[in-house]
Scaffold this active site. Structure first.
Site, PDB file in Angstrom:
ATOM      1  N   ASP A 196       5.499  25.715  25.575  1.00  0.00           N
ATOM      2  CA  ASP A 196       5.978  25.861  27.269  1.00  0.00           C
ATOM      3  C   ASP A 196       6.499  24.259  27.539  1.00  0.00           C
ATOM      4  O   ASP A 196       5.872  23.288  26.885  1.00  0.00           O
ATOM      5  CB  ASP A 196       4.833  26.404  28.064  1.00  0.00           C
ATOM      6  CG  ASP A 196       5.577  27.065  29.440  1.00  0.00           C
ATOM      7  OD1 ASP A 196       6.592  26.891  29.445  1.00  0.00           O
ATOM      8  OD2 ASP A 196       4.651  27.611  30.035  1.00  0.00           O
ATOM      9  N   HIS A 331      13.424  36.104  29.144  1.00  0.00           N
ATOM     10  CA  HIS A 331      12.911  35.258  30.298  1.00  0.00           C
ATOM     11  C   HIS A 331      13.505  34.255  30.594  1.00  0.00           C
ATOM     12  O   HIS A 331      13.481  33.999  31.713  1.00  0.00           O
ATOM     13  CB  HIS A 331      11.390  35.144  29.860  1.00  0.00           C
ATOM     14  CG  HIS A 331      10.644  34.438  30.852  1.00  0.00           C
ATOM     15  ND1 HIS A 331      10.205  34.855  31.926  1.00  0.00           N
ATOM     16  CD2 HIS A 331       9.855  33.054  30.932  1.00  0.00           C
ATOM     17  CE1 HIS A 331       9.528  33.864  32.797  1.00  0.00           C
ATOM     18  NE2 HIS A 331       9.487  32.559  31.769  1.00  0.00           N
TER      19      HIS A 331
HETATM   20 FE1  N7H Z   1       8.156  31.225  32.253  1.00  0.00          FE
HETATM   21  N1  N7H Z   1       5.805  32.043  28.252  1.00  0.00           N
HETATM   22  O1  N7H Z   1       4.982  31.082  28.084  1.00  0.00           O
HETATM   23  O2  N7H Z   1       5.884  32.827  27.771  1.00  0.00           O
HETATM   24  N2  N7H Z   1       8.353  30.574  30.673  1.00  0.00           N
HETATM   25  N3  N7H Z   1       6.260  32.118  31.931  1.00  0.00           N
HETATM   26  N4  N7H Z   1       7.991  31.623  34.385  1.00  0.00           N
HETATM   27  N5  N7H Z   1       9.762  30.204  33.058  1.00  0.00           N
HETATM   28  C1  N7H Z   1       9.463  29.574  30.082  1.00  0.00           C
HETATM   29  O3  N7H Z   1      11.794  26.611  28.607  1.00  0.00           O
HETATM   30  C2  N7H Z   1       5.692  32.211  30.729  1.00  0.00           C
HETATM   31  C3  N7H Z   1       6.857  32.495  34.880  1.00  0.00           C
HETATM   32  C4  N7H Z   1      10.303  30.154  34.352  1.00  0.00           C
HETATM   33  O4  N7H Z   1      15.171  26.574  32.083  1.00  0.00           O
HETATM   34  C5  N7H Z   1       9.179  29.589  28.696  1.00  0.00           C
HETATM   35  O5  N7H Z   1       9.955  25.182  29.150  1.00  0.00           O
HETATM   36  C6  N7H Z   1       4.682  32.920  30.809  1.00  0.00           C
HETATM   37  C7  N7H Z   1       7.074  32.845  36.373  1.00  0.00           C
HETATM   38  C8  N7H Z   1      11.675  29.191  33.941  1.00  0.00           C
HETATM   39  O6  N7H Z   1      15.582  27.752  30.485  1.00  0.00           O
HETATM   40  C9  N7H Z   1       7.871  29.989  28.246  1.00  0.00           C
HETATM   41  C10 N7H Z   1       4.454  33.251  32.222  1.00  0.00           C
HETATM   42  C11 N7H Z   1       8.376  32.097  36.444  1.00  0.00           C
HETATM   43  C12 N7H Z   1      11.529  28.701  32.923  1.00  0.00           C
HETATM   44  C13 N7H Z   1       7.579  30.716  29.422  1.00  0.00           C
HETATM   45  C14 N7H Z   1       5.614  32.752  32.821  1.00  0.00           C
HETATM   46  C15 N7H Z   1       8.760  31.434  35.303  1.00  0.00           C
HETATM   47  C16 N7H Z   1      10.553  29.283  32.073  1.00  0.00           C
HETATM   48  C17 N7H Z   1      10.054  28.660  27.588  1.00  0.00           C
HETATM   49  C18 N7H Z   1       3.450  33.837  32.893  1.00  0.00           C
HETATM   50  C19 N7H Z   1       8.969  32.054  37.829  1.00  0.00           C
HETATM   51  C20 N7H Z   1      12.614  27.771  32.386  1.00  0.00           C
HETATM   52  C21 N7H Z   1       9.646  27.175  27.694  1.00  0.00           C
HETATM   53  C22 N7H Z   1       2.242  34.269  32.170  1.00  0.00           C
HETATM   54  C23 N7H Z   1       8.867  32.895  38.776  1.00  0.00           C
HETATM   55  C24 N7H Z   1      13.871  28.554  31.764  1.00  0.00           C
HETATM   56  C25 N7H Z   1      10.661  26.344  28.782  1.00  0.00           C
HETATM   57  C26 N7H Z   1      14.981  27.399  31.449  1.00  0.00           C
HETATM   58  C27 N7H Z   1      10.474  29.011  30.833  1.00  0.00           C
HETATM   59  C28 N7H Z   1       6.423  31.641  29.460  1.00  0.00           C
HETATM   60  C29 N7H Z   1       5.649  32.871  34.304  1.00  0.00           C
HETATM   61  C30 N7H Z   1       9.887  30.657  35.415  1.00  0.00           C
HETATM   62  C31 N7H Z   1       7.633  30.238  26.859  1.00  0.00           C
HETATM   63  C32 N7H Z   1       3.671  33.483  29.678  1.00  0.00           C
HETATM   64  C33 N7H Z   1       6.102  33.501  37.178  1.00  0.00           C
HETATM   65  C34 N7H Z   1      12.538  28.877  35.417  1.00  0.00           C
END
Ligand code: N7H
Length: 478
Positions: A196, A331
């Site tokens: 992440d 996602h």
């Molecule tokens: Fe997410 N995960 O670990 O599964 N997220 N996220 N997120 N997320 C991202 O690109 C995760 C949540 C965003 O610019 C990655 O840095 C989990 C909320 C945004 O291409 C992974 C949860 C919100 C991005 C996860 C969670 C977001 C992003 C890829 C909850 C907003 C950037 C790593 C438990 C409302 C996308 C990375 C881009 C990336 C995970 C929550 C938003 C692996 C487990 C609640 C904007």
């Protein structure tokens, strides 16, 4: 009481890094983090104590990161003792301090509890009133939160004790969450196993952007700066709104689902089919490699290369063609559609940009949980995001993108308008109702049996500038 001179007021297109709290733009360097939520019991005493807190600025973070890099070069594996502190207040907290100016953010003022149904959280409606399935503390009242980070628990514990000692009986702690980077090879990976923190936007003028990294006008993240369209009180310049969410992750259940639903693709065995399904739901392989650049197999070299691992956009063909590599519902595509809106709302993605600063909480999955495929212990992500406007940042991304089946728009398959992208399979939610998502194979709709991420609540906060903390928050003229 600190005698440090107050930082000067800076022009609208420039951010004074010594005035903006450290977690907002670059993130506090954290291995361990404690979130200490409190209510204010004696406003006058708190005002008197606030100027004595050593609150970490973005400038401090820049200097700390340089110190960490230097120490690691001299002695690989070394841990630099770095207790760092940030503080943020809810609307209740501003009220308790007698700060009457409105900050111009209705979502912040109403608080997150009032937003729970709107965000799609699970709960019950009785007598027309929605009661979310949240941690009790988030349903009562929280005035402020301390964010304390460090390289070890000893450092964090000492900093929490010192800070609470300074605040004395002006506050009462009502909730506390300890969170930690995962151990060993899982360092940097969240509980589902994905790397992440790869993709965060940069703020213009701070640091050197990496290829593919969006560079934002500072006011998208920091209040009162170019790009922030709301008129704020003068003292509210160089702050940011912080969305905090305690999100449980049902890790064994998620992995069980992936194992039972491998994508059937020539040349891939069952295990690889399951890994491909996970990558398509997330938009990245567990290593962090973007599926858009490596559609069928993981590419660990690509994952590790910051010059390449975020440098991509999505194809703009309509229907199935545009999601051959990365599903519309993945996602990372739902939460940052990159160029998907360029023809419809060219500035829409920039305006909805957030800076994420979350960290995993809870224990590693136990042997028994793995065996039984059932979660026994709470674990998940202490989600934190910063933005200058909650209704255009976190709330918008969650509600209007992740929870909206037809987002991104105009992507339905030709002749099959019902085959819309679907909910975000990781964080999309509909108050617990069952949901579907599209995009594993052509025209195939995959039904998710349940939400694998479940909200346990949170609050909206304002993270004021260092100057504001020493003046308005301390009961002195700005
Ligand atoms: Fe997410 N995960 O670990 O599964 N997220 N996220 N997120 N997320 C991202 O690109 C995760 C949540 C965003 O610019 C990655 O840095 C989990 C909320 C945004 O291409 C992974 C949860 C919100 C991005 C996860 C969670 C977001 C992003 C890829 C909850 C907003 C950037 C790593 C438990 C409302 C996308 C990375 C881009 C990336 C995970 C929550 C938003 C692996 C487990 C609640 C904007």
């Amino acid at each position: 009481m600190s005698q440090a001179p107050l930082p000067p007021v800076t022009p609208a297109d420039h951010v004074d890094v010594d005035n903006v709290q450290g977690d907002i733009i670059l993130g506090l360097p954290k291995k361990k983090q404690e979130f200490v939520f409190f209510v204010i019991t004696d406003a006058a005493k708190l005002k008197a104590a606030l100027p004595s807190l050593q609150v970490t600025s973005t400038g401090d973070v820049i200097r700390s990161r340089e110190a960490i890099t230097k120490a690691k070069q001299q002695n690989p594996g070394t841990l630099v003792p770095l207790p760092l502190l940030n503080i943020a207040f809810s609307q209740h907290g501003l009220d308790a301090l007698g700060i009457k100016d409105r900050l111009g953010d209705a979502v912040f003022s109403a608080g997150q509890l009032a937003d729970a149904h709107n965000l799609g959280d699970q709960g019950k409606t009785t007598g027309g009133k929605f009661d979310p399935d949240w941690e009790q503390a988030f349903k009562i009242r929280i005035d402020a939160v301390l964010l304390v980070v460090g390289e070890t628990w000893a450092t964090v514990n000492a900093k929490v004790a010192e800070t609470l000692n300074t605040l004395g009986d002006s506050v009462r702690v009502v909730y506390d969450l300890k969170a930690s980077v995962r151990p060993g090879d899982n360092k940097g990976h969240e509980h589902f196993g994905w790397e992440d923190g790869i993709s965060n936007p940069a703020v213009k003028g701070i640091g050197t952007p990496l290829p593919g990294q969006r560079v934002l006008p500072p006011g998208i993240i920091v209040t009162g700066k170019t790009g922030d369209t709301v008129r704020r009180p003068d003292w509210a310049v160089e702050g940011s709104f912080m969305a905090f969410r305690q999100l449980d992750q049902l890790v064994p259940e998620f992995h069980d689902f992936l194992e039972k639903n491998p994508i059937d693709h020539p040349g891939l065995d069952r295990k690889q089919g399951s890994e491909l399904l996970g990558a398509r739901l997330m938009g990245r392989w567990k290593s962090g490699a973007p599926i858009q650049l490596s559609p069928l197999r993981d590419d660990p070299e690509l994952a590790k290369d910051p010059q390449r691992n975020n440098n991509f956009v999505y194809p703009q063909d309509k229907g199935e063609e545009g999601q051959t590599a990365c599903p519309y519902a993945a996602h990372i595509r739902k939460t940052n559609p990159r160029n998907d809106l360029d023809n419809l709302a060219p500035k829409g993605v920039e305006r909805a940009s957030i800076i994420r600063a979350g960290i995993p909480f809870g224990p590693e999955v136990s042997f028994g949980e793995n065996e039984e495929k059932v979660t026994e212990y709470h674990r998940g992500l202490a989600f934190v995001s910063y933005q200058s406007d909650l209704s255009e940042g976190f709330q918008f991304v969650q509600k209007s993108w992740a929870n909206a089946p037809s987002f991104p728009p105009q992507k339905a398959a030709a002749g099959a308008p019902a085959l819309v992208p679907g909910l975000d399979p990781i964080i999309g939610q509909a108050n617990g109702a069952s949901r579907t998502t599209l995009g594993t194979t052509s025209g195939h709709q995959l039904t998710l049996p349940r939400d694998f991420v479940v909200s346990r609540g949170g609050e909206y906060f304002f993270s004021p500038s260092i100057r504001a903390l020493k003046t308005v928050f301390a009961g002195k003229a700005a």
